[in-house]
Every structure is written in C-alpha cells, then in structure tokens.
Design a protein around this motif. Sequence first.
Motif, PDB file in Angstrom:
ATOM      1  N   LEU A 119       0.828  -1.207   0.000  1.00  0.00           N
ATOM      2  CA  LEU A 119       0.000   0.000   0.000  1.00  0.00           C
ATOM      3  C   LEU A 119       0.864   1.259   0.000  1.00  0.00           C
ATOM      4  O   LEU A 119       0.635   2.196  -0.790  1.00  0.00           O
ATOM      5  CB  LEU A 119      -0.928  -0.010   1.217  1.00  0.00           C
ATOM      6  CG  LEU A 119      -1.848   1.210   1.390  1.00  0.00           C
ATOM      7  CD1 LEU A 119      -2.793   1.337   0.208  1.00  0.00           C
ATOM      8  CD2 LEU A 119      -2.639   1.102   2.687  1.00  0.00           C
ATOM      9  N   LEU A 120       1.874   1.306   0.840  1.00  0.00           N
ATOM     10  CA  LEU A 120       2.727   2.482   0.936  1.00  0.00           C
ATOM     11  C   LEU A 120       3.563   2.676  -0.330  1.00  0.00           C
ATOM     12  O   LEU A 120       3.801   3.818  -0.753  1.00  0.00           O
ATOM     13  CB  LEU A 120       3.627   2.382   2.158  1.00  0.00           C
ATOM     14  CG  LEU A 120       2.917   2.616   3.501  1.00  0.00           C
ATOM     15  CD1 LEU A 120       3.798   2.201   4.659  1.00  0.00           C
ATOM     16  CD2 LEU A 120       2.508   4.070   3.649  1.00  0.00           C
ATOM     17  N   TRP A 121       3.992   1.602  -0.936  1.00  0.00           N
ATOM     18  CA  TRP A 121       4.747   1.746  -2.187  1.00  0.00           C
ATOM     19  C   TRP A 121       3.852   2.226  -3.325  1.00  0.00           C
ATOM     20  O   TRP A 121       4.305   2.950  -4.207  1.00  0.00           O
ATOM     21  CB  TRP A 121       5.457   0.434  -2.533  1.00  0.00           C
ATOM     22  CG  TRP A 121       6.781   0.310  -1.833  1.00  0.00           C
ATOM     23  CD1 TRP A 121       7.031   0.567  -0.518  1.00  0.00           C
ATOM     24  CD2 TRP A 121       8.038  -0.073  -2.404  1.00  0.00           C
ATOM     25  NE1 TRP A 121       8.365   0.351  -0.232  1.00  0.00           N
ATOM     26  CE2 TRP A 121       9.003  -0.046  -1.366  1.00  0.00           C
ATOM     27  CE3 TRP A 121       8.430  -0.468  -3.678  1.00  0.00           C
ATOM     28  CZ2 TRP A 121      10.337  -0.363  -1.583  1.00  0.00           C
ATOM     29  CZ3 TRP A 121       9.769  -0.796  -3.899  1.00  0.00           C
ATOM     30  CH2 TRP A 121      10.703  -0.743  -2.863  1.00  0.00           C
ATOM     31  N   THR A 122       2.596   1.840  -3.295  1.00  0.00           N
ATOM     32  CA  THR A 122       1.654   2.378  -4.279  1.00  0.00           C
ATOM     33  C   THR A 122       1.496   3.882  -4.103  1.00  0.00           C
ATOM     34  O   THR A 122       1.521   4.650  -5.079  1.00  0.00           O
ATOM     35  CB  THR A 122       0.281   1.696  -4.148  1.00  0.00           C
ATOM     36  OG1 THR A 122       0.433   0.288  -4.292  1.00  0.00           O
ATOM     37  CG2 THR A 122      -0.685   2.198  -5.208  1.00  0.00           C
ATOM     38  N   ILE A 123       1.351   4.322  -2.859  1.00  0.00           N
ATOM     39  CA  ILE A 123       1.215   5.755  -2.585  1.00  0.00           C
ATOM     40  C   ILE A 123       2.479   6.503  -3.012  1.00  0.00           C
ATOM     41  O   ILE A 123       2.409   7.593  -3.603  1.00  0.00           O
ATOM     42  CB  ILE A 123       0.936   5.994  -1.082  1.00  0.00           C
ATOM     43  CG1 ILE A 123      -0.380   5.336  -0.660  1.00  0.00           C
ATOM     44  CG2 ILE A 123       0.913   7.486  -0.762  1.00  0.00           C
ATOM     45  CD1 ILE A 123      -1.602   5.840  -1.384  1.00  0.00           C
ATOM     46  N   ALA A 124       3.647   5.925  -2.734  1.00  0.00           N
ATOM     47  CA  ALA A 124       4.904   6.575  -3.116  1.00  0.00           C
ATOM     48  C   ALA A 124       4.991   6.759  -4.628  1.00  0.00           C
ATOM     49  O   ALA A 124       5.384   7.833  -5.125  1.00  0.00           O
ATOM     50  CB  ALA A 124       6.086   5.752  -2.608  1.00  0.00           C
ATOM     51  N   ALA A 125       4.638   5.715  -5.375  1.00  0.00           N
ATOM     52  CA  ALA A 125       4.685   5.817  -6.833  1.00  0.00           C
ATOM     53  C   ALA A 125       3.704   6.872  -7.342  1.00  0.00           C
ATOM     54  O   ALA A 125       4.007   7.624  -8.283  1.00  0.00           O
ATOM     55  CB  ALA A 125       4.379   4.465  -7.460  1.00  0.00           C
ATOM     56  N   LEU A 126       2.538   6.955  -6.720  1.00  0.00           N
ATOM     57  CA  LEU A 126       1.551   7.965  -7.113  1.00  0.00           C
ATOM     58  C   LEU A 126       2.075   9.372  -6.856  1.00  0.00           C
ATOM     59  O   LEU A 126       1.895  10.266  -7.691  1.00  0.00           O
ATOM     60  CB  LEU A 126       0.245   7.731  -6.347  1.00  0.00           C
ATOM     61  CG  LEU A 126      -0.595   6.543  -6.813  1.00  0.00           C
ATOM     62  CD1 LEU A 126      -1.597   6.134  -5.742  1.00  0.00           C
ATOM     63  CD2 LEU A 126      -1.314   6.870  -8.111  1.00  0.00           C
ATOM     64  N   VAL A 127       2.708   9.583  -5.712  1.00  0.00           N
ATOM     65  CA  VAL A 127       3.301  10.897  -5.422  1.00  0.00           C
ATOM     66  C   VAL A 127       4.325  11.244  -6.499  1.00  0.00           C
ATOM     67  O   VAL A 127       4.386  12.382  -6.982  1.00  0.00           O
ATOM     68  CB  VAL A 127       3.956  10.898  -4.021  1.00  0.00           C
ATOM     69  CG1 VAL A 127       4.788  12.156  -3.810  1.00  0.00           C
ATOM     70  CG2 VAL A 127       2.894  10.785  -2.938  1.00  0.00           C
ATOM     71  N   GLY A 128       5.129  10.263  -6.901  1.00  0.00           N
ATOM     72  CA  GLY A 128       6.117  10.506  -7.943  1.00  0.00           C
ATOM     73  C   GLY A 128       5.494  10.844  -9.280  1.00  0.00           C
ATOM     74  O   GLY A 128       5.955  11.752  -9.988  1.00  0.00           O
ATOM     75  N   VAL A 129       4.444  10.136  -9.648  1.00  0.00           N
ATOM     76  CA  VAL A 129       3.773  10.402 -10.922  1.00  0.00           C
ATOM     77  C   VAL A 129       3.243  11.836 -10.975  1.00  0.00           C
ATOM     78  O   VAL A 129       3.337  12.509 -12.009  1.00  0.00           O
ATOM     79  CB  VAL A 129       2.624   9.391 -11.135  1.00  0.00           C
ATOM     80  CG1 VAL A 129       1.662   9.859 -12.217  1.00  0.00           C
ATOM     81  CG2 VAL A 129       3.190   8.025 -11.503  1.00  0.00           C
ATOM     82  N   PHE A 130       2.697  12.321  -9.865  1.00  0.00           N
ATOM     83  CA  PHE A 130       2.104  13.653  -9.851  1.00  0.00           C
ATOM     84  C   PHE A 130       3.138  14.778  -9.762  1.00  0.00           C
ATOM     85  O   PHE A 130       2.761  15.950  -9.839  1.00  0.00           O
ATOM     86  CB  PHE A 130       1.106  13.774  -8.703  1.00  0.00           C
ATOM     87  CG  PHE A 130      -0.118  12.924  -8.872  1.00  0.00           C
ATOM     88  CD1 PHE A 130      -0.785  12.877 -10.088  1.00  0.00           C
ATOM     89  CD2 PHE A 130      -0.621  12.165  -7.829  1.00  0.00           C
ATOM     90  CE1 PHE A 130      -1.915  12.090 -10.266  1.00  0.00           C
ATOM     91  CE2 PHE A 130      -1.754  11.369  -7.988  1.00  0.00           C
ATOM     92  CZ  PHE A 130      -2.401  11.335  -9.208  1.00  0.00           C
ATOM     93  N   THR A 131       4.416  14.436  -9.595  1.00  0.00           N
ATOM     94  CA  THR A 131       5.443  15.485  -9.495  1.00  0.00           C
ATOM     95  C   THR A 131       6.565  15.330 -10.515  1.00  0.00           C
ATOM     96  O   THR A 131       7.377  16.243 -10.655  1.00  0.00           O
ATOM     97  CB  THR A 131       6.066  15.494  -8.083  1.00  0.00           C
ATOM     98  OG1 THR A 131       6.559  14.189  -7.761  1.00  0.00           O
ATOM     99  CG2 THR A 131       5.046  15.920  -7.039  1.00  0.00           C
ATOM    100  N   ALA A 132       6.640  14.217 -11.235  1.00  0.00           N
ATOM    101  CA  ALA A 132       7.738  13.984 -12.176  1.00  0.00           C
ATOM    102  C   ALA A 132       7.548  14.816 -13.441  1.00  0.00           C
ATOM    103  O   ALA A 132       6.467  14.828 -14.034  1.00  0.00           O
ATOM    104  CB  ALA A 132       7.819  12.505 -12.521  1.00  0.00           C
ATOM    105  N   LEU A 133       8.617  15.505 -13.875  1.00  0.00           N
ATOM    106  CA  LEU A 133       8.583  16.261 -15.124  1.00  0.00           C
ATOM    107  C   LEU A 133       9.648  15.783 -16.109  1.00  0.00           C
ATOM    108  O   LEU A 133       9.862  16.432 -17.134  1.00  0.00           O
ATOM    109  CB  LEU A 133       8.759  17.758 -14.854  1.00  0.00           C
ATOM    110  CG  LEU A 133       7.549  18.473 -14.253  1.00  0.00           C
ATOM    111  CD1 LEU A 133       7.772  19.967 -14.206  1.00  0.00           C
ATOM    112  CD2 LEU A 133       6.269  18.160 -15.023  1.00  0.00           C
TER     113      LEU A 133
END
Length: 522
Positions: A119-133
Amino acid sequence: MILVALLAWPFVAGIIAWLAGRRRPDLARWVSALALGAGLIATVVEWVLKGHALSIATQGPYVISVHASWVPQLGISFFLAADGLSLLLVTLCYALGLLAVFSSWHEVTERVGFFHFMLLWTIAALVGVFTALDLFLFYFLFEMMLVPMYFLIALWGHERRVYAAIKFFLFTQIGGLLMLVAILALYVIHGEQTGVYTFDYLRLLGTHLSTATATWLMLGFFAAFAVKLPAVPLHTWLPDAHTQAPTAGSLVLAGLLIKIGAYGMIRFMVPLFPHAAFRLAPLFMALAVLGILYGAVLAFAQRDLKRLVAYTSVSHMGFVLLAIFAWNSLALQGAVLEIVCHAFSTGALFAIVGLMQDRLHTRDMEDMGGLWITAPRMGAMTLVFALASLGLPALGNFVAEFLILIGTWRVSEPATVLGAVGLVAATVYSLWIVQRVFQGRETPAVEMKDLSPAEGVMLAAMATPLLWLGVYPQPVFNAVRPSLTALQQHAVRSAPVSLAAERGAGSGQTTTPATSDSGGTP
C-alpha cells in the motif's frame, strides 16, 4: 528537498511496516498510519508556506522543484516539480492513503506487514507520478505502481481476485507500452531537431511535429491515460478490479489511480500535442458522453453493490474527459474539482460497501433491504455520499459538474445536453442504492451492526471536504488556476487559430499560434 522527502518517505515507511508486521501485525498498521499522517501534515504545511506563491505564481506555476542528473548520456534526469495542481494531488494521495489504512484495519488479517508495504509503495509511486517532469522518470513511476497494486488485488481480494489482478495489469501495461513508444519517438524527433536528446518535459513542449506524427504520438499517450481514466471502451478492467479488490485497494483505485489518466491528459498529452488533441476533440468528447451514459445505465443494472459503485466511476470520469477536451478555464477547473470530489464521494461508498460486506458477507442487493432500522448511522452516511454522487447543491460534486457543463457548452452544445442527461441518470442510480439497501422491504433475519465511533469518524472525515468544497471551493481554484492557465495558454498558442479559437474564447488568452519551436513553461 521537500519533494524528495514526500516521494521517499512512503518507500522507507513501507519497508519499516513490513519488518514491523513480522513481529506484530498492529505495528505495521500504526507505522503506516503515522507515516502517512506525517506526510499529510508536511504537505499541508507546504500548502500554507507556499499558498501566496501558488495563487500568484509570478515566476511560473512551479513553486517547488528539484533537478539532478540521473543518466546524462541519455538525457535522463531526476526532475520533480510541484505547482498547485501537483500539490493538490499529492495531498490527496496522503489523505486517501491514510483513510485506506484505517479502512483495512480489521479487514486485512493475513500478511499484514506485506499488505502495508504494498500500500505504501503504491502511494509513493503515485506521489512521484504527480510530481515527475522528466518523461522517463514519469514512465518509470507510472509502471512501477502496477506491481504493488497487482499484489493488493491478487493477494487480499475476493473470489476472482487473480483474474481481476491479471486483467488490470495487462490493460494498464499495454497502454503504458504504447505511451513508452510515443515518448521515445518524441525524444528522438526533438534530438534530431535541436541536437539535444532529453526527456525533460519543459524542453519537449516546443518540439515541431507534423500533423500525422503528432496524431500518432498523441494516441500513444491517450491509450495509456484512457485506460487509467478509464474511458469507454477501454474501461472493462475497472469493474472487475474494483469488485475483487479489498476495500483499501478500491479506495486507492477510485480515489487516486484512475486520476492519473486525467492528470496525464491535462499535464502532458494536450500541451505536448495541442494540434492533434484539438482536431480529435470531437471524437474524444463523444467517447466522454458515451462513458457518462453507459456507466450510468450499467450501474443501474447491477445487483452487486460494489460493482454498481464501480460503474458510477466510469460515468463520473466521463465528465472529466469531457472537460479536458473542452479545454477552457471553467471546464478545467471543474475537472480538477471533480477529481477531488469523486475521490472522497466514491471512495467513501467503497468503504461503506466494505463495511457492509464484512458484516453481511454479501454484496448482493437482493439480500439486503430495510437496513436503516438496524444501522441508521450507516444509512445516513450512505445517503450523504449518494447525494454527493448525484450532484446535490451544497456538495462539491455539484459545483464541479456544473462548471464542466458550462465550460463544455461553449464548445459543444449537444455534448452538454447529453452530459446533463447523465446527471439525471446519476440521480436514479444514487437513490437506487439507498432505496434497495436501506429502505424498502426489511430482509428477514438480517441484522447489521451500525457504524462504530471510529468508522463514523472516518466517514465524517471524507464527507467534510465535500461539504467544504460545495460551499467554498475558491481556495482550490486559486491554487490550481495558475497551473491550468499556463497549460491552457501554451496549448492554445501552439495550435492553429481555427482549432484554438473556441478553446481560448472567454478565457482571456491569445489564440495566436506559436511561431517558434522553443519550449514553454506551463
């Protein structure tokens, strides 16, 4: 460095939760809750500190960024940046992640540590997707989240969990591979034109593309984002995944994962390929209307309560797709608000279905009825979220869908009318839930325990943002407006006048096409 911390923190906490869960399951739950709570507080503090900059954005919409070389030989960088839109979605990640932990507190009793690790790794990946440029970094994180989400469904799901997990993985993986081909093609074309081979999104924005090339590359991005959204006819994985996932998995799927599709279209697809996007906008808006009506009709036809709620997501996200290709200020602000409100309203309905299944051991509405007598608090909370789902005034979904329809009217009157019919259908299926489950005939020998105080607090926490955004949504609009305006203006400037005029109408932006190939800063 706050962005690096927000990205890395769930990764680290996930490992700690896994190790702690091997000693005591409760430790994994508390580690996850404290970690996500700390991340939520940090994000809110960042909102407070950057609030003025977000609303003014005189130096560009990105108020936080970190840029470091990763694989310089290939032009790959570790590039994270946040504007109002990104910070809003990162906040949503931590908030819904925390609620997912609470919703699984008593439901998940096997391999508890590994569950919270996933669950936490899913959240981490989502945070990355929303900030990666950096597009390579974005794709890496976009694909990385599939693995923990697959295990959440396959290991802790219901009867046909393996089938649903594989279907989810295949659909999203194929769409992601098509996007990767488009990213690599854009990388090569930009390199041949400028001599600089890079995955930097801000540099790639100005790449000159022929109409045919832009269309094919845009369709590669659209395939990935439409599957995630999901748009009809690429939606068939969603009902199965939602139905078979554990409650926490459904909450993350509905509240966060499918929002990647909308975010990717707004942030990447339309700004990178505005000419192609505006040319094909009528087709995409037709798909949006089809999704709105199809999802509503299919929702009404379900007996499985969880599957019914899953089809409502197809309908609601159709409004978001409609707004994206209307591409004007009102519609885009409505789309962002719908993303947030749908996360809480539909996420809460999934949480309620999970609580009911835990008590009744069924999701079949034919086995329910008259439950308000024994569970009035649960009935009242279900009514609140059903009313939010149908778009009752004074709740956030109403504001979002009203703005979407007003914005769409400027571009396509028929699409607006048909979308409004979808709102009528939403009224039917939303009240159908309450009537069949909590009203009507009382089911003999069925007594359901009402909400506990902790469960009531969790659902109240999800209802509060809906009421707040329904009465006073302006802080969200102020935060995301600079981001949306920059993205909108870049796309309108880069597209031919004939295609851009209606999207720029009434929004105070020029419709003069770009005359150079240099990148912008949306």
